[in-house]
Design an enzyme around this catalytic site. Structure first.
Site, PDB file in Angstrom:
ATOM      1  N   TYR A 143       0.634  -1.119   0.102  1.00 46.11           N
ATOM      2  CA  TYR A 143       0.096  -0.414   0.009  1.00 46.11           C
ATOM      3  C   TYR A 143       1.048   1.340  -0.212  1.00 46.11           C
ATOM      4  O   TYR A 143       2.152   0.922   0.772  1.00 46.11           O
ATOM      5  CB  TYR A 143      -1.015  -0.017   1.142  1.00 46.11           C
ATOM      6  CG  TYR A 143      -1.716   1.185   1.040  1.00 46.11           C
ATOM      7  CD1 TYR A 143      -3.317   1.318   0.534  1.00 46.11           C
ATOM      8  CD2 TYR A 143      -1.742   2.085   2.384  1.00 46.11           C
ATOM      9  CE1 TYR A 143      -3.538   2.433   0.655  1.00 46.11           C
ATOM     10  CE2 TYR A 143      -2.577   3.522   2.347  1.00 46.11           C
ATOM     11  CZ  TYR A 143      -3.136   3.701   2.023  1.00 46.11           C
ATOM     12  OH  TYR A 143      -4.439   4.546   2.128  1.00 46.11           O
ATOM     13  N   ASP A 238       9.116   2.991  -0.437  1.00 38.44           N
ATOM     14  CA  ASP A 238       8.334   3.602   0.761  1.00 38.44           C
ATOM     15  C   ASP A 238       8.607   2.891   1.799  1.00 38.44           C
ATOM     16  O   ASP A 238       8.670   1.868   2.040  1.00 38.44           O
ATOM     17  CB  ASP A 238       6.691   2.860  -0.058  1.00 38.44           C
ATOM     18  CG  ASP A 238       5.744   3.735   0.801  1.00 38.44           C
ATOM     19  OD1 ASP A 238       5.990   4.296   1.895  1.00 38.44           O
ATOM     20  OD2 ASP A 238       4.997   3.637   0.790  1.00 38.44           O
ATOM     21  N   LYS A 266       3.797   9.075   9.209  1.00 39.11           N
ATOM     22  CA  LYS A 266       4.003   8.621   9.859  1.00 39.11           C
ATOM     23  C   LYS A 266       4.621   8.617  11.080  1.00 39.11           C
ATOM     24  O   LYS A 266       4.809   9.761  11.420  1.00 39.11           O
ATOM     25  CB  LYS A 266       3.814   6.677  10.130  1.00 39.11           C
ATOM     26  CG  LYS A 266       2.557   6.311   8.723  1.00 39.11           C
ATOM     27  CD  LYS A 266       1.626   5.249   8.956  1.00 39.11           C
ATOM     28  CE  LYS A 266       0.830   4.879   8.186  1.00 39.11           C
ATOM     29  NZ  LYS A 266       1.004   3.880   6.989  1.00 39.11           N
TER      30      LYS A 266
HETATM   31  C1  LIG Z   1       0.326   4.497   5.881  1.00 40.35           C
HETATM   32  C2  LIG Z   1       0.783   4.184   4.469  1.00 40.35           C
HETATM   33  C3  LIG Z   1       0.572   5.333   3.121  1.00 40.35           C
HETATM   34  C4  LIG Z   1       0.228   6.284   3.316  1.00 40.35           C
HETATM   35  O1  LIG Z   1       0.371   7.675   4.315  1.00 40.35           O
HETATM   36  P1  LIG Z   1      -0.933   8.159   4.610  1.00 40.35           P
HETATM   37  O2  LIG Z   1      -0.502   9.444   5.588  1.00 40.35           O
HETATM   38  O3  LIG Z   1      -1.771   7.384   5.256  1.00 40.35           O
HETATM   39  O4  LIG Z   1      -1.358   9.066   3.612  1.00 40.35           O
HETATM   40  C5  LIG Z   1       2.183   5.588   2.111  1.00 40.35           C
HETATM   41  N1  LIG Z   1       2.558   3.658   2.150  1.00 40.35           N
HETATM   42  C6  LIG Z   1       2.675   3.240   3.516  1.00 40.35           C
HETATM   43  C7  LIG Z   1       3.826   1.898   3.174  1.00 40.35           C
HETATM   44  C8  LIG Z   1       2.241   3.229   4.257  1.00 40.35           C
HETATM   45  O5  LIG Z   1       1.605   2.558   5.268  1.00 40.35           O
END
Ligand SMILES: *Cc1c(COP(=O)(O)O)cnc(C)c1O
Length: 427
Positions: A143, A238, A266
């Site tokens: 994701y 990511d 995060k």
């Molecule tokens: C949470 C998450 C996102 C998106 O971040 P948001 O602040 O919710 O938009 C993107 N990549 C990864 C791996 C994530 O866990």
């Protein structure tokens, strides 16, 4: 307690789409209404009726110091008194960029955003603008936020709700995204062999956390690095979850494989809305105003978010050595949970990476999204409700990570194991 939340959820549903402001908060996959939260401190979270739980969701990753850490709260309050948004640069933005850059050296230049989604969306646009190519490669069950191009075979809430591709994402955009099985080096090799010259970026969670925790097999990330270098493709890690989760730095600083661009979020916001992307100077320089790939944000680099992030990162830097302790605590918890499952003859596969793990309700192994989907989600749902009853707060989905914070004590872990034994007894 349940009645209070039921009432709040009924009210919320009248005015908020689906009753929640992010789908993962709904309990759709496990049944029932979500608990509403009144407050959280350290390792504990309290529902609207004041019942206490040990929190293993930690706002889906950010709260690695535990909730409401005094230093972070102080920093937010001190900052707020001086104004909450200026739409002009502040020194704190340079400081957080310096700190992130020192911890993750591949992030030579940085741009702050207000969410992880904005960071990944921008990274993709930047890769496309920089290479002049349109295709992107991602992996099933990963994701990367909810931008159009990345919502193909996605993880997190998309996996939980079983949505293969989201309506509203035009086919012509989805067609530019190739999604391949995670950890499958052969498939990547042949896909890049075929489309390599059209691919702008490969984006990957270096340790996947959104199909449940799935670590990279030996050679997987190295293959991505080799292929992207050979074909002039931008490699994007990511690290929105993994950044500062395992060490004071990214996963890349543990395994040594450096991407061209990195996305963060995060943890670096200390619980405020934040994201960041960064990487090679040459690529980052293509962003406006230095270059012409456009990206912007009224609240980007917001003083509250940046100072909450700075306070968090400064504390983590001091605690750098104690990450090992967090790792050991998680290792102990997982070993003991596994024993409890074995004692009950319930098939289980616990994938753990340092202080994040997933208890898959199946014998495993789980190396990709297809494997993850073989889990017994009905049994998971019963376990989830059993744990809630015992005062343990887990994500309401089989396909998410369980996180431990520096605020979790050995007593919390012991209580969690008692709760787990009770929940398994009542399955
Ligand atoms: C949470 C998450 C996102 C998106 O971040 P948001 O602040 O919710 O938009 C993107 N990549 C990864 C791996 C994530 O866990």
């Amino acid at each position: 307690m349940i009645e209070t939340s039921e009432k709040y959820f009924a009210q919320a549903r009248q005015v908020i789409a689906g009753g929640v402001n992010s789908p993962v908060r709904a309990w759709q996959a496990v049944g029932g209404d979500p608990l509403f939260v009144s407050e959280a401190r350290g390792s504990k979270i309290y529902d609207a009726a004041g019942r206490e739980y040990i929190d293993f969701v930690l706002s889906w990753g950010p709260m690695i110091l535990g909730h409401a850490h005094p230093d972070v709260i102080d920093s937010i309050c001190r900052t707020a008194r001086k104004g909450t948004s200026f739409g002009a640069p502040t020194e704190a933005e340079t400081q957080i960029a310096q700190l992130i850059g020192s911890a993750i050296p591949s992030m030579e230049l940085i741009r702050m955003t207000s969410s992880g989604t904005e960071a990944t969306m921008t990274a993709i646009r930047l890769a496309r603008g920089y290479t002049g190519r349109n295709m992107i490669v991602k992996f099933d069950g990963c994701y990367h936020g909810h931008a159009d191009s990345l919502l193909v075979q996605a993880g997190s809430g998309v996996a939980t709700l079983g949505i293969p591709g989201s309506p509203g994402v035009p086919d012509c955009l989805a067609e530019l995204t190739v999604s391949l099985p995670y950890n499958d080096t052969d498939t990547v090799n042949s896909a890049i062999g075929r489309y390599g010259s059209q691919v702008a970026a490969i984006i990957v969670e270096p340790v996947a956390g959104n199909m449940g925790v799935v670590g990279p097999e030996d050679g997987f990330l190295a293959t991505l690095r080799e292929l992207t270098a050979k074909h002039g493709i931008v490699l994007i890690f990511d690290e929105v979850i993994t950044g500062f989760r395992f060490a004071f730095g990214g996963y890349q600083d543990i395994n040594g494989i450096k991407p061209d661009l990195t996305c963060l979020g995060k943890i670096i916001g200390g619980g405020l809305p934040v994201g960041a992307l960064g990487g090679k100077k040459e690529i980052m320089a293509a962003l406006a105003p230095a270059g012409d790939v456009y990206q912007a944000g009224t609240l980007s680099g917001n003083p509250l978010a940046v100072n909450a992030g700075l306070a968090t990162l400064q504390l983590l830097q001091k605690k750098a050595a104690s990450y090992a302790q967090l790792d050991l605590q998680a290792q102990h918890l997982c070993r003991e949970i596994e024993k409890l499952f074995f004692a009950k003859s319930i098939p289980v596969c616990i994938n753990r990476f340092h202080s994040m793990f997933t208890i898959f309700f199946q014998a495993g192994p789980v190396k990709n999204y297809r494997d993850a989907k073989k889990s017994d989600t009905d049994l998971f749902a019963r376990f989830f409700h059993g744990m809630i009853k015992e005062g343990i707060w887990l994500a309401p989905s089989q396909f998410e990570a369980i996180f431990i914070s520096f605020a979790h004590t050995d007593a919390d872990i012991a209580r969690t194991l008692e709760a787990c034994a009770a929940a398994l007894n009542n399955l």
